[in-house]
Write a protein that holds these residues in place. Structure first.
Motif, PDB file in Angstrom:
ATOM      1  N   SER A  86       0.843  -1.183  -0.186  1.00 25.13           N
ATOM      2  CA  SER A  86      -0.087  -0.075   0.119  1.00 25.13           C
ATOM      3  C   SER A  86       0.991   1.331   0.048  1.00 25.13           C
ATOM      4  N   GLU A  87       1.854   1.289   0.815  1.00 22.34           N
ATOM      5  CA  GLU A  87       2.907   2.557   0.685  1.00 22.34           C
ATOM      6  C   GLU A  87       3.673   2.595  -0.495  1.00 22.34           C
ATOM      7  N   TYR A  88       3.870   1.377  -1.063  1.00 20.29           N
ATOM      8  CA  TYR A  88       4.455   1.660  -2.484  1.00 20.29           C
ATOM      9  C   TYR A  88       3.527   2.333  -3.476  1.00 20.29           C
ATOM     10  N   ALA A  89       2.329   1.645  -3.485  1.00 24.58           N
ATOM     11  CA  ALA A  89       1.217   2.083  -4.440  1.00 24.58           C
ATOM     12  C   ALA A  89       1.075   3.580  -4.320  1.00 24.58           C
ATOM     13  N   GLU A  90       1.045   3.958  -2.919  1.00 26.24           N
ATOM     14  CA  GLU A  90       0.574   5.357  -2.648  1.00 26.24           C
ATOM     15  C   GLU A  90       1.899   6.193  -3.233  1.00 26.24           C
ATOM     16  N   GLN A  91       3.312   5.744  -3.168  1.00 24.98           N
ATOM     17  CA  GLN A  91       4.086   6.524  -3.546  1.00 24.98           C
ATOM     18  C   GLN A  91       4.047   6.763  -5.257  1.00 24.98           C
ATOM     19  N   ILE A  92       3.637   5.560  -5.942  1.00 23.98           N
ATOM     20  CA  ILE A  92       3.255   5.695  -7.317  1.00 23.98           C
ATOM     21  C   ILE A  92       2.464   6.815  -7.619  1.00 23.98           C
ATOM     22  N   ILE A  93       1.206   6.786  -7.031  1.00 28.44           N
ATOM     23  CA  ILE A  93       0.097   7.747  -6.940  1.00 28.44           C
ATOM     24  C   ILE A  93       0.577   9.276  -6.946  1.00 28.44           C
ATOM     25  N   THR A  99      -5.176  11.030  -9.632  1.00 24.53           N
ATOM     26  CA  THR A  99      -6.202  11.220  -8.564  1.00 24.53           C
ATOM     27  C   THR A  99      -6.871   9.777  -8.547  1.00 24.53           C
ATOM     28  N   CYS A 100      -6.314   9.067  -7.589  1.00 23.26           N
ATOM     29  CA  CYS A 100      -7.066   7.788  -7.218  1.00 23.26           C
ATOM     30  C   CYS A 100      -6.559   7.592  -5.952  1.00 23.26           C
ATOM     31  N   SER A 101      -6.974   6.215  -5.298  1.00 21.03           N
ATOM     32  CA  SER A 101      -6.528   6.017  -4.083  1.00 21.03           C
ATOM     33  C   SER A 101      -6.255   4.360  -4.073  1.00 21.03           C
ATOM     34  N   VAL A 102      -5.463   3.875  -3.094  1.00 17.14           N
ATOM     35  CA  VAL A 102      -5.135   2.244  -3.063  1.00 17.14           C
ATOM     36  C   VAL A 102      -6.303   1.638  -2.492  1.00 17.14           C
ATOM     37  N   TYR A 122      -9.841   5.931 -21.404  1.00 16.85           N
ATOM     38  CA  TYR A 122      -9.148   4.348 -21.022  1.00 16.85           C
ATOM     39  C   TYR A 122      -8.975   4.294 -19.536  1.00 16.85           C
ATOM     40  N   GLU A 123      -9.058   2.961 -18.968  1.00 17.81           N
ATOM     41  CA  GLU A 123      -8.802   2.664 -17.693  1.00 17.81           C
ATOM     42  C   GLU A 123      -7.588   1.854 -17.355  1.00 17.81           C
ATOM     43  N   PHE A 124      -6.800   2.405 -16.288  1.00 13.75           N
ATOM     44  CA  PHE A 124      -5.700   1.561 -15.993  1.00 13.75           C
ATOM     45  C   PHE A 124      -5.913   1.001 -14.692  1.00 13.75           C
ATOM     46  N   TYR A 125      -6.035  -0.551 -14.513  1.00 14.10           N
ATOM     47  CA  TYR A 125      -6.048  -1.068 -13.293  1.00 14.10           C
ATOM     48  C   TYR A 125      -4.775  -1.561 -13.013  1.00 14.10           C
ATOM     49  N   THR A 126      -4.247  -1.414 -11.798  1.00 20.29           N
ATOM     50  CA  THR A 126      -2.700  -1.534 -11.668  1.00 20.29           C
ATOM     51  C   THR A 126      -2.681  -2.450 -10.437  1.00 20.29           C
ATOM     52  N   VAL A 127      -1.973  -3.490 -10.389  1.00 20.17           N
ATOM     53  CA  VAL A 127      -1.779  -4.449  -9.201  1.00 20.17           C
ATOM     54  C   VAL A 127      -0.319  -4.126  -8.802  1.00 20.17           C
ATOM     55  N   VAL A 128      -0.065  -3.948  -7.689  1.00 22.24           N
ATOM     56  CA  VAL A 128       1.401  -4.282  -7.148  1.00 22.24           C
ATOM     57  C   VAL A 128       2.033  -5.431  -6.367  1.00 22.24           C
ATOM     58  N   TYR A 129       2.877  -5.664  -6.579  1.00 23.42           N
ATOM     59  CA  TYR A 129       3.748  -6.814  -5.928  1.00 23.42           C
ATOM     60  C   TYR A 129       4.856  -6.617  -5.324  1.00 23.42           C
ATOM     61  N   LYS A 130       5.438  -7.668  -4.539  1.00 21.05           N
ATOM     62  CA  LYS A 130       7.027  -7.468  -3.947  1.00 21.05           C
ATOM     63  C   LYS A 130       7.414  -8.673  -3.788  1.00 21.05           C
ATOM     64  N   SER A 131       8.608  -8.722  -4.806  1.00 22.06           N
ATOM     65  CA  SER A 131       9.542 -10.066  -4.523  1.00 22.06           C
ATOM     66  C   SER A 131      10.564  -9.757  -3.718  1.00 22.06           C
ATOM     67  N   ASP A 132      11.590 -10.509  -3.600  1.00 23.67           N
ATOM     68  CA  ASP A 132      12.813 -10.295  -2.820  1.00 23.67           C
ATOM     69  C   ASP A 132      13.517  -9.168  -2.851  1.00 23.67           C
ATOM     70  N   ASP A 133      13.750  -8.458  -4.310  1.00 24.27           N
ATOM     71  CA  ASP A 133      14.586  -7.342  -4.423  1.00 24.27           C
ATOM     72  C   ASP A 133      13.950  -6.100  -4.933  1.00 24.27           C
ATOM     73  N   ALA A 134      12.653  -6.216  -5.228  1.00 27.04           N
ATOM     74  CA  ALA A 134      12.064  -5.023  -5.974  1.00 27.04           C
ATOM     75  C   ALA A 134      10.463  -5.133  -5.939  1.00 27.04           C
ATOM     76  N   PHE A 135       9.855  -4.188  -6.298  1.00 26.97           N
ATOM     77  CA  PHE A 135       8.490  -3.947  -6.288  1.00 26.97           C
ATOM     78  C   PHE A 135       8.195  -4.102  -7.555  1.00 26.97           C
ATOM     79  N   TRP A 136       6.929  -4.591  -7.957  1.00 27.22           N
ATOM     80  CA  TRP A 136       6.317  -4.577  -9.281  1.00 27.22           C
ATOM     81  C   TRP A 136       4.929  -4.169  -9.593  1.00 27.22           C
ATOM     82  N   ARG A 137       4.809  -3.506 -10.493  1.00 27.03           N
ATOM     83  CA  ARG A 137       3.646  -2.942 -11.180  1.00 27.03           C
ATOM     84  C   ARG A 137       3.271  -3.960 -12.350  1.00 27.03           C
TER      85      ARG A 137
END
Length: 164
Positions: A86-93, A99-102, A122-137
């Motif tokens: 959630s914190e990572y997603a907030e930083q991206i936003i 103008t959106c929220s997590v 157009y709509e952009f539906y973004t999902v965030v993930y975390k691996s051992d050394d990175a965040f992913w969108r």
């Protein structure tokens, strides 16, 4: 006369069967890769080259973009590694002035926003993930109505993400 009726019935039946098979086209699952991330989409998607994203997969109605943000590229590696999804997603936003929220959408950490591109929404539906050394969108993009119609399939695609 009987021959014409039978021929006409066979022609009509053939058209119905042909139209029925076009409307119910089935796609087979297909796994795509972007670095160590894998995602199961279907064979209507094709991999495309991108200078901006680590992975780009496109079908007729939907595009999937994959971006990797390695911890050490985002600042203090130890602090970044402690961020929640959630914190990572907030930083991206925040960094992109969106103008959106997590939201937590059926177990997925997501955010959704729309953009007007060439007078089409157009709509952009973004999902965030975390691996051992990175965040992913992983971003699913398409015309707004299409994304809404395919939301269940998009969630299935998002749940299939794995890291090797």
């Amino acid at each position: 006369m009987k021959y014409r009726v039978i021929t006409l019935m066979v022609a009509i039946l053939s058209c119905i069967l042909l139209l029925g098979s076009c409307g119910s086209e089935e796609y087979e699952p297909k796994t795509f890769y972007a670095r160590e991330l894998s995602i199961e989409l279907n064979d209507s998607f094709s991999k495309q080259v991108s200078n901006t994203y680590d992975g780009k997969f496109v079908s007729y109605n939907l595009a999937v973009y994959v971006a990797r943000d390695q911890f050490d590229d985002l600042g203090d590696e130890e602090k970044v590694a402690e961020l929640t999804l959630s914190e990572y997603a907030e930083q991206i936003i925040e960094n992109n002035d969106l103008t959106c929220s997590v939201t937590l959408d059926k177990g997925l950490t997501t955010f959704t926003y729309t953009e007007l591109i060439k007078n089409k929404k157009y709509e952009f539906y973004t999902v965030v993930y975390k691996s051992d050394d990175a965040f992913w969108r992983v971003q699913f993009a398409g015309k707004a109505a299409t994304v809404e119609e395919q939301k269940d399939a998009i969630r299935d695609y998002a749940w299939s993400v794995d890291f090797s």
